[in-house]
Write an enzyme that holds these catalytic residues in place. Structure first.
Site, PDB file in Angstrom:
ATOM      1  N   HIS A 127       0.253  -1.369  -0.109  1.00 56.45           N
ATOM      2  CA  HIS A 127       0.024  -0.052  -0.147  1.00 56.45           C
ATOM      3  C   HIS A 127       0.792   1.754   0.028  1.00 56.45           C
ATOM      4  O   HIS A 127       0.716   1.858  -0.738  1.00 56.45           O
ATOM      5  CB  HIS A 127      -0.893  -0.191   1.674  1.00 56.45           C
ATOM      6  CG  HIS A 127      -1.673   1.450   1.104  1.00 56.45           C
ATOM      7  ND1 HIS A 127      -2.313   1.499   1.080  1.00 56.45           N
ATOM      8  CD2 HIS A 127      -0.609   2.069   1.719  1.00 56.45           C
ATOM      9  CE1 HIS A 127      -3.442   3.038   1.329  1.00 56.45           C
ATOM     10  NE2 HIS A 127      -2.344   3.113   2.127  1.00 56.45           N
ATOM     11  N   GLU A 128       1.782   0.851   0.733  1.00 53.37           N
ATOM     12  CA  GLU A 128       2.848   2.398   0.832  1.00 53.37           C
ATOM     13  C   GLU A 128       3.477   2.422   0.087  1.00 53.37           C
ATOM     14  O   GLU A 128       4.318   4.179  -0.652  1.00 53.37           O
ATOM     15  CB  GLU A 128       3.951   2.031   2.233  1.00 53.37           C
ATOM     16  CG  GLU A 128       2.741   2.194   3.379  1.00 53.37           C
ATOM     17  CD  GLU A 128       2.157   3.403   3.928  1.00 53.37           C
ATOM     18  OE1 GLU A 128       2.407   4.164   2.535  1.00 53.37           O
ATOM     19  OE2 GLU A 128       1.107   3.442   4.588  1.00 53.37           O
ATOM     20  N   HIS A 131       1.762   4.649  -3.165  1.00 52.18           N
ATOM     21  CA  HIS A 131       1.223   6.020  -3.241  1.00 52.18           C
ATOM     22  C   HIS A 131       2.876   6.311  -4.492  1.00 52.18           C
ATOM     23  O   HIS A 131       2.370   7.639  -4.451  1.00 52.18           O
ATOM     24  CB  HIS A 131       1.455   6.558  -1.603  1.00 52.18           C
ATOM     25  CG  HIS A 131       0.631   6.566  -0.838  1.00 52.18           C
ATOM     26  ND1 HIS A 131      -0.934   7.356  -1.296  1.00 52.18           N
ATOM     27  CD2 HIS A 131       0.300   5.367   0.213  1.00 52.18           C
ATOM     28  CE1 HIS A 131      -1.730   6.596  -0.516  1.00 52.18           C
ATOM     29  NE2 HIS A 131      -1.220   5.407   0.656  1.00 52.18           N
ATOM     30  N   GLU A 190      -6.011   6.878  -1.018  1.00 50.24           N
ATOM     31  CA  GLU A 190      -6.327   5.683  -0.189  1.00 50.24           C
ATOM     32  C   GLU A 190      -6.854   4.868  -0.928  1.00 50.24           C
ATOM     33  O   GLU A 190      -5.880   3.360  -0.504  1.00 50.24           O
ATOM     34  CB  GLU A 190      -6.521   5.749   1.665  1.00 50.24           C
ATOM     35  CG  GLU A 190      -5.464   7.134   2.150  1.00 50.24           C
ATOM     36  CD  GLU A 190      -4.523   6.535   2.530  1.00 50.24           C
ATOM     37  OE1 GLU A 190      -3.884   5.225   3.352  1.00 50.24           O
ATOM     38  OE2 GLU A 190      -3.276   7.620   2.392  1.00 50.24           O
TER      39      GLU A 190
END
Length: 265
Positions: A127-128, A131, A190
């Site tokens: 997920h990070e 970004h 997100e």
């Protein structure tokens, strides 16, 4: 020209002067800064954090975190980062992790109490990194600059109005930008990082179903969170629903992956 038209012209002018690009999911983005600039800023921020936050000396946990990162980062597009990735485990109770432009990944020891295994850590790490892949730092910085420019330009255009009118319009515009643009931008980022991250972990040989379990775990420790429309993050329920729906894409990716991670704490 009345006040409303002036405001609309101000907003239009600022957006016209902003650069545009496209995210990995096909969404239009405003990106005003070069990749080199963002990488430099990311590296500078990371170095500062290493000076200010204690770095874990737990060799087993460091090895575990590095192992997961080593499975994920080779599958990141070179357009997002072409060099090596630096991974640091910070000694902190924060339930968080992050990735920065320039190939930097930070994990707080607090998140390891929530991530029960390699797959759940891969979900948060994916997920990070998502970004970074989607250039969200650039977009957040650009959207904040656009919002600030809009307020400044609107202030100039309203200079002939009485103070009460100026105050009401500027206050309303500020609230509108916060809740109508910046917060939805955050929620969009997100959700996008969730999808990109789930795909990235599946490609790397981690079970994408773990992303769903991760956010169920997060929901247990995030009671009292504000309503979704008042937050920069989607609700845990929204994330779980979207990630469950996306399993039809990511589960086959996982089954077809040739990677077989074996990372343990």
């Amino acid at each position: 020209m009345n006040v409303i038209i002036k405001v609309l012209v101000a907003i239009g002018l600022v957006f016209v002067m902003s650069g545009c690009s496209t995210s990995p999911t096909g969404r239009s983005q405003i990106t005003m800064f070069s990749g080199e600039k963002m990488s430099a800023m990311g590296s500078e921020s990371f170095e500062q954090m290493k000076q200010e936050i204690p770095i874990s000396q737990n060799k087993n946990l460091i090895k575990f975190v590095q192992c997961v990162a080593d499975q994920i980062t080779p599958n990141v597009s070179k357009s997002a980062h072409s060099g090596d990735w630096e991974v640091v485990l910070f000694e902190s109770d924060q339930i968080n992790a992050f990735a920065l432009p320039g190939g930097k990944i930070g994990v707080y020891t607090g998140i390891l109490a929530i991530t029960e295994n390699q797959d759940q850590l891969a979900a948060i790490m994916g997920h990070e990194v998502g970004h970074v892949i989607a250039n969200h730092s650039n977009e957040r910085l650009s959207s904040s600059s656009v919002a600030q420019g809009t307020l400044q330009l609107t202030g100039v255009l309203l200079s002939g109005q009485d103070q009460q009118t100026q105050g009401l319009v500027m206050a309303g515009l500020g609230v509108g930008l916060q809740y109508g643009v910046l917060m939805p931008y955050g929620r969009t980022h997100e959700k996008e990082a969730d999808i990109i991250g789930q795909e990235l972990m599946a490609q790397s040989g981690f079970n994408p179903q773990a992303a769903i379990k991760l956010w169920k775990n997060m929901a247990k420790v995030s009671s009292g969170a504000p309503p979704e429309f008042l937050s920069t993050h989607p609700s845990n329920e929204t994330r779980i629903k979207k990630l469950t729906e996306h399993l039809k894409v990511t589960q086959p990716m996982f089954l077809n992956s040739t990677q077989k991670p074996m990372c343990t704490k």
